[in-house]
Enzyme design. Structure first.
Site, PDB file in Angstrom:
ATOM      1  N   GLY A   1      56.599  57.706  54.417  1.00 22.36           N
ATOM      2  CA  GLY A   1      56.326  58.204  55.775  1.00 22.36           C
ATOM      3  C   GLY A   1      55.296  59.316  55.724  1.00 22.36           C
ATOM      4  N   GLY A   2      55.345  60.199  56.704  1.00 21.55           N
ATOM      5  CA  GLY A   2      54.352  61.274  56.779  1.00 21.55           C
ATOM      6  C   GLY A   2      54.379  62.155  55.553  1.00 21.55           C
TER       7      GLY A   2
ATOM      8  N   ARG B   1      62.163  51.936  51.985  1.00 17.96           N
ATOM      9  CA  ARG B   1      62.990  50.892  52.602  1.00 17.96           C
ATOM     10  C   ARG B   1      62.112  49.832  53.259  1.00 17.96           C
ATOM     11  NH1 ARG B   1      67.572  54.106  55.867  1.00 17.96           N
ATOM     12  NH2 ARG B   1      65.654  55.185  56.353  1.00 17.96           N
TER      13      ARG B   1
ATOM     14  N   GLY C   1      59.878  57.250  49.619  1.00 18.43           N
ATOM     15  CA  GLY C   1      59.439  57.624  50.972  1.00 18.43           C
ATOM     16  C   GLY C   1      57.939  57.458  51.128  1.00 18.43           C
TER      17      GLY C   1
ATOM     18  N   ASP D   1      51.723  69.294  53.540  1.00 17.26           N
ATOM     19  CA  ASP D   1      52.910  68.914  52.760  1.00 17.26           C
ATOM     20  C   ASP D   1      52.608  68.680  51.283  1.00 17.26           C
ATOM     21  OD1 ASP D   1      55.058  68.939  54.564  1.00 17.26           O
ATOM     22  OD2 ASP D   1      54.598  66.937  55.316  1.00 17.26           O
TER      23      ASP D   1
ATOM     24  N   LYS E   1      55.656  63.815  62.776  1.00 19.56           N
ATOM     25  CA  LYS E   1      54.447  64.072  61.995  1.00 19.56           C
ATOM     26  C   LYS E   1      53.368  63.007  62.186  1.00 19.56           C
ATOM     27  CE  LYS E   1      56.701  66.816  58.425  1.00 19.56           C
ATOM     28  NZ  LYS E   1      56.771  67.101  56.982  1.00 19.56           N
TER      29      LYS E   1
ATOM     30  N   GLY F   1      63.408  71.573  49.248  1.00 21.81           N
ATOM     31  CA  GLY F   1      62.618  71.703  50.473  1.00 21.81           C
ATOM     32  C   GLY F   1      62.236  73.137  50.770  1.00 21.81           C
TER      33      GLY F   1
END
Lengths: 281, 281
Positions: B138-139, B161, B136, B112, B75, B248
């Site tokens: 990230g993307g 993390r 999280g 998203d 992503k 999800g």
């Protein structure tokens, strides 16, 4: 499993060509996949000549893509992208199907000629001993010329707009099959009993032109590799004269199983392992 | 038209990811395509990080490929291959869907976060004024963080993390939404009312680990973006405690229409045009 149930597990096959909209391979191969209960789907990809290298590289980097059928205008150019070419495809200098092996090397095969011989035989026309006129010395024409020679025709007359290419193909077939009268000729089938159009003439629905003079009254069978439009002007002319016709879809049906076998790496039904008895490699 | 009838006219869509076998997008997008009566099919492509550039280049050279959903781990990296990035995707630094425009330039969008807000609302949980814990950065995490901030949460605590990445995301969200308390925190949701896992922890069926401490008893809703296995360990834990779950697949269903619209270039339902009233850009 029907092809409509595409999931993350589904393996992907393609057909590469330009133009692409006329191809019948997706419907036929997907029906064969469904018949075998495999979880795979074949999709059309419209790829120009200049894009072929990048398109194949992209498929190769997609780990669940198993192979691709290769159609006009890529059958010859794609051989440069193949790491392992079958002896038949190497001789012809053209592939109509490629496979991505588990190590992602690209393997290439040519099933065109084998399919034509199968389709002719299925239509009740035996090529052994026949006098054949072949128009077209490109990828399909080369494959068909070699396969007809391998099936034991007595004479093979090759016509091609580019004369030098026809001469080259004739030389190559003669070298493999010295017992057969192979010659280059003009656009007149004359006394041929099997007349084959292996050019793309007839592919464009607007043009009703014929790939050679329509004096096909001596023929037992007319073959036109063009898939669409159905019928082509040549097929129409042959039918009007009551001549047995093998068209592009007949050929395609004859090689659908070979396409699927080769792409999925099923070795036992590879076309080079299924030559009729007495056919020389 | 059912997706099983793939012909030469069929337009092709893809999902790019690694691993790919767990993705639910093909089934959902192909059902949406069938519902709309379109002649298109979405296929999975298992593409590694090192192969992404070549895979996208190959799709771009295939004229009937309209677009691709982009999932883990691509992503963020895919943004470097996009010529026209939406403002939302640029802010997040990640795309989850790309489109090949008629001139074959690559456009990128990120749906998203919008999907999560839609899915939460559909489950009866209003993010406005809520105290949120987000694991999280990230993307997916970035997209979700921005969308939740846009939906008016009161507090957003981000755990990652890689701490520096969490700090960077917090700074970026604060800059856009100065009225919201955005902070970086450890792996403890504490008093959060909405708990979101936007990491890939839970993706591997063998590991039943949780992305953070399971003290989620204060939560009204738990969101886990992991699609498969269903249910994840986190979702199971939440259900055992009677907490509303958005998983999800709920998120995926919420964004299937947005994927199809974006890939096929339907402008009116682009996610950035459907913000709830009062949501700030």
């Amino acid at each position: 499993m029907p092809a409509s149930i595409v999931s993350g597990h589904t393996e992907v096959l393609a057909i590469l060509g330009d133009p692409i909209r006329q191809v019948r391979t997706p419907a036929l191969v997907n029906a064969e996949i469904a018949r075998r209960g495999l979880d795979a789907v074949l999709v059309p990809l419209q790829v120009s000549e200049s894009g072929l290298g990048e398109a194949v590289a992209g498929l190769r980097r997609s780990g669940n893509v198993r192979g691709a059928v290769v159609t006009m205008p890529h059958k010859q150019r794609v051989t440069a992208l193949v790491q392992r070419l079958s002896s038949g495809a190497r001789r012809i200098g053209a592939c109509n199907v490629i496979r991505f092996a588990p190590d992602r090397t690209v393997h290439g095969e040519n099933t065109d000629g084998h399919a034509l011989v199968s389709a002719l035989t299925a239509a009740g026309v035996c090529p052994a001993g026949a006098d054949v006129f072949l128009a077209g010395a490109g990828g399909a024409g080369s494959s068909i010329g070699f396969a007809l020679a391998g099936a034991g025709v007595s004479r093979l007359a090759i016509h091609n707009r580019n004369h030098a290419r026809a001469e080259e193909l004739a030389d190559n077939i003669r070298a493999q099959h010295p017992g057969i009268a192979v010659e280059v000729c003009g656009p007149d089938p004359k006394q041929a009993r099997i007349v084959v159009n292996a050019t793309s003439v007839g592919l464009h629905p607007g043009l009703r032109e014929l790939p050679f003079k329509p004096e096909i009254t001596m023929a037992d069978a007319v073959v036109d590799i063009v898939i669409s439009p159905r019928p082509t002007a040549l097929v129409e002319a042959a039918r009007r004269q009551g001549i047995t016709v093998v068209d592009g879809e007949d050929m395609l049906r004859a090689q659908v199983a070979a396409f699927v076998d080769f792409m999925l790496g099923v070795p036992s039904t590879s076309p080079n392992h299924h030559r009729p008895a007495g056919q020389k490699g």
